[in-house]
Design an enzyme around this catalytic site. Structure first.
Site, short mmCIF file in Angstrom:
data_model
loop_
_atom_site.label_atom_id
_atom_site.label_comp_id
_atom_site.label_asym_id
_atom_site.label_seq_id
_atom_site.Cartn_x
_atom_site.Cartn_y
_atom_site.Cartn_z
N SER A 147 0.91 -1.04 0.16
CA SER A 147 0.04 -0.10 -0.02
C SER A 147 0.86 1.29 -0.18
CB SER A 147 -0.90 0.01 1.22
OG SER A 147 -1.47 0.88 1.70
N TYR A 160 -2.63 -0.08 10.77
CA TYR A 160 -2.26 -0.51 9.27
C TYR A 160 -1.35 -0.39 8.56
CZ TYR A 160 -4.27 -0.76 4.57
OH TYR A 160 -4.27 -1.15 3.15
N LYS A 164 1.46 -2.80 7.02
CA LYS A 164 1.91 -2.82 5.52
C LYS A 164 3.33 -2.52 5.44
CE LYS A 164 -1.98 -3.46 3.49
NZ LYS A 164 -2.26 -4.74 2.63
P1 NAD Z 1 -11.98 -5.50 0.26
O1 NAD Z 1 -12.39 -5.41 1.66
O2 NAD Z 1 -12.81 -4.89 -0.78
O3 NAD Z 1 -11.51 -7.20 0.12
C1 NAD Z 1 -10.76 -7.77 0.75
C2 NAD Z 1 -10.95 -9.19 0.84
O4 NAD Z 1 -10.32 -10.08 1.84
C3 NAD Z 1 -12.37 -9.71 1.13
O5 NAD Z 1 -13.05 -10.54 -0.19
C4 NAD Z 1 -12.28 -10.33 2.26
O6 NAD Z 1 -13.55 -11.24 2.72
C5 NAD Z 1 -11.20 -10.92 2.40
N1 NAD Z 1 -10.54 -11.18 3.60
C6 NAD Z 1 -10.54 -10.61 4.82
N2 NAD Z 1 -9.86 -11.23 5.74
C7 NAD Z 1 -9.48 -12.41 5.15
C8 NAD Z 1 -8.72 -13.54 5.75
N3 NAD Z 1 -8.61 -13.51 6.94
N4 NAD Z 1 -8.59 -14.53 5.06
C9 NAD Z 1 -8.93 -14.47 3.78
N5 NAD Z 1 -9.70 -13.57 3.20
C10 NAD Z 1 -10.08 -12.52 3.99
O7 NAD Z 1 -10.39 -4.73 0.37
P2 NAD Z 1 -9.53 -4.44 -0.72
O8 NAD Z 1 -9.53 -3.05 -0.86
O9 NAD Z 1 -9.91 -5.18 -1.87
O10 NAD Z 1 -8.12 -4.72 -0.13
C11 NAD Z 1 -7.25 -5.90 -0.74
C12 NAD Z 1 -5.96 -5.71 -0.42
O11 NAD Z 1 -5.50 -4.32 -0.76
C13 NAD Z 1 -5.71 -5.47 1.27
O12 NAD Z 1 -4.61 -6.14 1.42
C14 NAD Z 1 -5.63 -3.94 1.38
O13 NAD Z 1 -4.86 -3.59 2.61
C15 NAD Z 1 -4.79 -3.44 0.23
N6 NAD Z 1 -5.12 -2.12 -0.16
C16 NAD Z 1 -6.28 -1.52 -0.40
C17 NAD Z 1 -6.40 -0.11 -0.75
C18 NAD Z 1 -7.65 0.34 -0.82
O14 NAD Z 1 -7.70 1.63 -1.14
N7 NAD Z 1 -8.94 -0.16 -1.02
C19 NAD Z 1 -5.09 0.61 -0.89
C20 NAD Z 1 -3.88 0.06 -0.63
C21 NAD Z 1 -3.96 -1.42 -0.22
#
Ligand code: NAD
Length: 265
Positions: A147, A160, A164
């Site tokens: 991230s 968080y 990361k």
């Molecule tokens: P999201 O909440 O839309 O999706 C996350 C998914 O992970 C969901 O389907 C959930 O059921 C699953 N999940 C949660 N805990 C779990 C576990 N213990 N085991 C297996 N599956 C699990 O989130 P997203 O935005 O798609 O985020 C995905 C990744 O990207 C994460 O690592 C997040 O930190 C990272 N990220 C997101 C953003 C953002 O702005 N959305 C930015 C930077 C990084």
């Protein structure tokens, strides 16, 4: 679309949620020819996404229920992938969670929860994927979702951010550890992506009286992004496909941001 991942067998964790980054990655990788294991703690969502991807892109998919902090479940996910596709070529440790908490609001409980899923989940994922790839003897790709929060820390999400930074640290160490086996370990770091994660944050901001309207938090957090907008999961697919393909064979231990220019370093 060039099929640069034709015949590659790839696991994406956190890929159930149809609007999430993981499902976006799984779709984009399948579009480029990869067979995909759609893994998620939400089994029903994983099944639906896997079915949609198979129908749309004509590749093999399986859906697996996994909690990434549970080593036995991660091992079973890898075994099911190898049983279904023959071998594991790339693993995306993408599942992650967030929670709004100012520095003084952070608790031991929330620290442990975020560090467990985002940090330890990636640790277990790297270890189990590496064991499988070493046994296969043909190298492999491990790609971890970091991230912008792995390069800069924000007061509303310090735990968080720490989790990361842990993802980046684990990836560097693993890159050095497994280089002799031709296993590349890299991170890709999104910026602000419109997924249910941000829908959750938006609600938390409203509940705390920090914002008033839906989407206000994501909109305000996105002000000043050089490329002019927040992102969608599809924006991350290019870097993901590159890191899963032979084009990145001479790259390891890197943490590449794909964030519209939010963080430049
Ligand atoms: P999201 O909440 O839309 O999706 C996350 C998914 O992970 C969901 O389907 C959930 O059921 C699953 N999940 C949660 N805990 C779990 C576990 N213990 N085991 C297996 N599956 C699990 O989130 P997203 O935005 O798609 O985020 C995905 C990744 O990207 C994460 O690592 C997040 O930190 C990272 N990220 C997101 C953003 C953002 O702005 N959305 C930015 C930077 C990084």
């Amino acid at each position: 679309m060039p099929k640069q991942l034709q015949g590659r067998n790839i696991i994406v964790t956190g890929a159930g949620n149809a609007t999430g980054i993981g499902a976006g990655l799984a779709n984009g990788l399948a579009e480029r020819g990869a067979n995909v294991t759609v893994a998620d703690i939400n089994e029903e969502a994983a099944r639906k996404t896997a079915g949609d991807i198979a129908a749309k892109h004509g590749v093999k998919t399986i859906a697996v229920k996994v909690d990434v902090v549970n080593r036995a479940e991660v091992q079973a996910m890898i075994k099911r992938t190898v049983d279904a596709f023959g071998q594991l070529d790339a693993m995306f440790n993408n599942a992650g969670i967030i929670e709004h908490a100012t520095f003084l609001e952070m608790t031991e409980k929330s620290w442990r929860k975020l560090m467990d899923v985002n940090g330890m989940g990636v640790m277990i994922g790297i270890q189990e994927a590496a064991k499988q790839m070493i046994a296969q003897g043909k190298g492999g790709k491990i790609i971890n979702t970091s991230s912008i929060a792995s390069k800069q820390s924000y007061p509303a999400f310090a735990h968080y951010c720490a989790s990361k930074w842990a993802v980046a640290a684990l990836s560097q160490a693993a890159a050095r550890q497994f280089a002799e086996h031709k296993i590349n370990v890299n991170c890709m770091g999104p910026g602000v992506v419109k997924t249910t994660m941000w829908d959750q944050l938006d609600r938390e901001f409203i509940d705390k009286g920090l914002t008033k309207e839906p989407d206000q938090a994501i909109t305000e957090f996105s002000v000043g992004i050089p490329l002019g907008r927040y992102s969608i999961p599809r924006d991350i697919v290019g870097i993901a496909a590159f890191l899963a393909s032979p084009d990145s064979d001479y790259m390891t231990g890197q943490n590449i941001l794909c964030d519209g220019g939010m963080v430049m370093m």
